[in-house]
Design a protein around this motif. Structure first.
Motif, mmCIF file in Angstrom:
data_model
loop_
_atom_site.group_PDB
_atom_site.id
_atom_site.type_symbol
_atom_site.label_atom_id
_atom_site.label_comp_id
_atom_site.label_asym_id
_atom_site.label_seq_id
_atom_site.Cartn_x
_atom_site.Cartn_y
_atom_site.Cartn_z
ATOM 1 N N PHE A 8 0.838 -1.202 0.000
ATOM 2 C CA PHE A 8 0.000 0.000 0.000
ATOM 3 C C PHE A 8 0.879 1.261 0.000
ATOM 4 C CE2 PHE A 8 -3.117 -2.793 2.600
ATOM 5 C CZ PHE A 8 -3.527 -3.432 1.437
ATOM 6 N N ARG A 9 1.984 1.193 0.726
ATOM 7 C CA ARG A 9 2.889 2.362 0.772
ATOM 8 C C ARG A 9 3.625 2.527 -0.554
ATOM 9 N NH1 ARG A 9 4.235 0.233 6.616
ATOM 10 N NH2 ARG A 9 2.544 1.267 7.725
ATOM 11 N N THR A 10 3.919 1.413 -1.210
ATOM 12 C CA THR A 10 4.560 1.486 -2.535
ATOM 13 C C THR A 10 3.604 2.156 -3.518
ATOM 14 O OG1 THR A 10 5.745 -0.566 -2.099
ATOM 15 C CG2 THR A 10 5.556 0.078 -4.403
ATOM 16 N N LEU A 11 2.350 1.733 -3.493
ATOM 17 C CA LEU A 11 1.365 2.286 -4.439
ATOM 18 C C LEU A 11 1.193 3.784 -4.206
ATOM 19 C CD1 LEU A 11 -1.375 -0.529 -4.341
ATOM 20 C CD2 LEU A 11 0.392 -0.156 -6.088
ATOM 21 N N GLU A 12 1.107 4.172 -2.934
ATOM 22 C CA GLU A 12 0.932 5.596 -2.629
ATOM 23 C C GLU A 12 2.166 6.387 -3.082
ATOM 24 O OE1 GLU A 12 -1.739 6.977 -1.697
ATOM 25 O OE2 GLU A 12 -1.056 9.009 -1.224
ATOM 26 N N SER A 13 3.343 5.811 -2.884
ATOM 27 C CA SER A 13 4.589 6.502 -3.246
ATOM 28 C C SER A 13 4.734 6.662 -4.744
ATOM 29 C CB SER A 13 5.796 5.733 -2.701
ATOM 30 O OG SER A 13 5.669 5.575 -1.319
ATOM 31 N N SER A 14 4.049 5.809 -5.517
ATOM 32 C CA SER A 14 4.199 5.926 -6.969
ATOM 33 C C SER A 14 3.188 6.920 -7.558
ATOM 34 C CB SER A 14 4.082 4.555 -7.651
ATOM 35 O OG SER A 14 2.813 4.013 -7.418
ATOM 36 N N ARG A 15 2.367 7.541 -6.725
ATOM 37 C CA ARG A 15 1.449 8.582 -7.223
ATOM 38 C C ARG A 15 2.267 9.859 -7.462
ATOM 39 N NH1 ARG A 15 -3.007 9.970 -3.635
ATOM 40 N NH2 ARG A 15 -4.145 10.534 -5.501
ATOM 41 N N PRO A 16 1.758 10.761 -8.312
ATOM 42 C CA PRO A 16 2.537 11.960 -8.625
ATOM 43 C C PRO A 16 2.815 12.825 -7.387
ATOM 44 C CG PRO A 16 0.562 11.770 -10.002
ATOM 45 C CD PRO A 16 0.468 10.700 -9.002
#
Ligand SMILES: C[S@@+](CC[C@H](N)C(=O)[O-])C[C@H]1O[C@@H](n2cnc3c(N)ncnc32)[C@H](O)[C@@H]1O
Length: 302
Positions: free
Chosen positions: A16-24
């Motif tokens: 979940f933290r990876t996905l959030e970190s890949s947002r602009p």
């Protein structure tokens, strides 16, 4: 947890933290560059899919559809905890104790951490995996971090923490994120009592589940699939408490409750209007308590 394996729920949080970190930049709530390095197949694949144009929105949508509220709750609480720790750690002598650290990367990514002694305490299986990954992911060995491997359900923290150099006389921030709900009541009790022996004014931030979700899960959105998934990875929910009983429970253990918020509230704090459409995981709460006998007694007398 499954014998011989790192915690799967810790890895899911890293996803979940990876996905959030890949947002602009500007749209994400935080950037956790290390989170990705802890993923194994098939979660690495999920993280990669989320980078494909067109699938960027689909991946989080699918996760939220299958396990309502879990991802958004983890993301919002990650930011809340980042903010709380950053605001409360000032003096260079402070200690940060991360209980059940999993793949938490705050020791390596929050500002000022290198001046703080950080203790990462976790189950030996999860910690061994984390240390192996960190060896490759970090350029140099982190000298400000001490690792303590233990099972909260089997033994107290006293001797292991003392051996690692933990000092009861230094103001400490204890973080216990995503862990109490997997423990026995005796382990929760012993750990809280151990924390309360820290220097007065020390803070403890911990998450817990509303006990109703254990007694009557069907009253909560999405619990059927969530509980089945947790069962599969050997990480069933075992402990919770009613929020109205929390102040007295903590006071008996030398701690005074300062705040207690549910997922709807902390999601709204960070996702603003978008939080109104978020459903599920409302039983997952964040409490902040302070060490200090007088404060605890006042709260018990109220
Ligand atoms: C959901 S993960 C949370 C990890 C991290 N704090 C986070 O929020 O991402 C649960 C963590 O609790 C740890 N844990 C579970 N049961 C434990 C036990 N009996 N003793 C020590 N650690 C335990 C697991 O190893 C794992 O790191």
């Amino acid at each position: 947890m499954r014998e011989g394996y790192a915690s799967r729920t810790a890895e899911q949080n890293a996803l979940f933290r990876t996905l959030e970190s890949s947002r602009p930049e500007g749209r994400r709530l935080f950037e956790d560059r290390l989170a990705r390095t802890f993923l194994t197949w098939p979660l690495t694949l999920v993280a990669r899919l989320a980078l494909v144009p067109g699938l960027r929105r689909f991946v989080p949508w699918y996760i939220d559809h299958r396990w309502p509220g879990v991802r958004s709750s983890v993301v919002a609480r990650t930011r809340l905890i980042d903010d709380t720790i950053t605001a409360s750690l000032g003096a260079p002598t402070d200690q940060l104790v991360i209980l059940g650290a999993g793949f938490d990367s705050r020791a390596y990514r929050l500002p000022g951490m290198r001046r703080t002694t950080v203790f990462e305490v976790d189950h030996p299986n999860t910690q061994a995996t984390k240390r192996r990954v960190l060896e490759h992911a970090l350029l140099a060995e982190p000298t400000h971090v001490r690792f303590v491997a233990t099972d909260f359900n089997q033994r107290g923290l006293d001797s292991a923490m003392a051996a690692a150099g933990y000092s009861e006389s230094v103001r400490t921030f204890f973080l216990w994120e995503g862990v109490t709900n997997y423990l026995t009541e005796a382990a929760v009790d012993a750990t809280l009592r151990w924390c309360s022996r820290a220097s007065p004014g020390s803070l403890l931030l911990f998450t817990y589940v509303h006990s109703n979700v254990l007694a009557r899960p069907s009253e909560f959105i999405g619990t059927e699939r969530l509980f089945a998934s947790l069962e599969k990875v050997g990480e069933r929910l075992t402990w919770g408490i009613e929020p109205k009983k929390l102040p007295a429970f903590l006071a008996e253990r030398g701690l005074s409750l300062e705040s207690d918020v549910g997922a709807s509230e902390y999601r709204e704090r960070y996702f603003k209007d978008a939080a109104r459409k978020m459903r599920g995981h409302e039983f997952y709460r964040i409490a902040i308590a302070r060490v200090g006998k007088h404060a605890a007694q006042r709260s018990a007398e109220r």
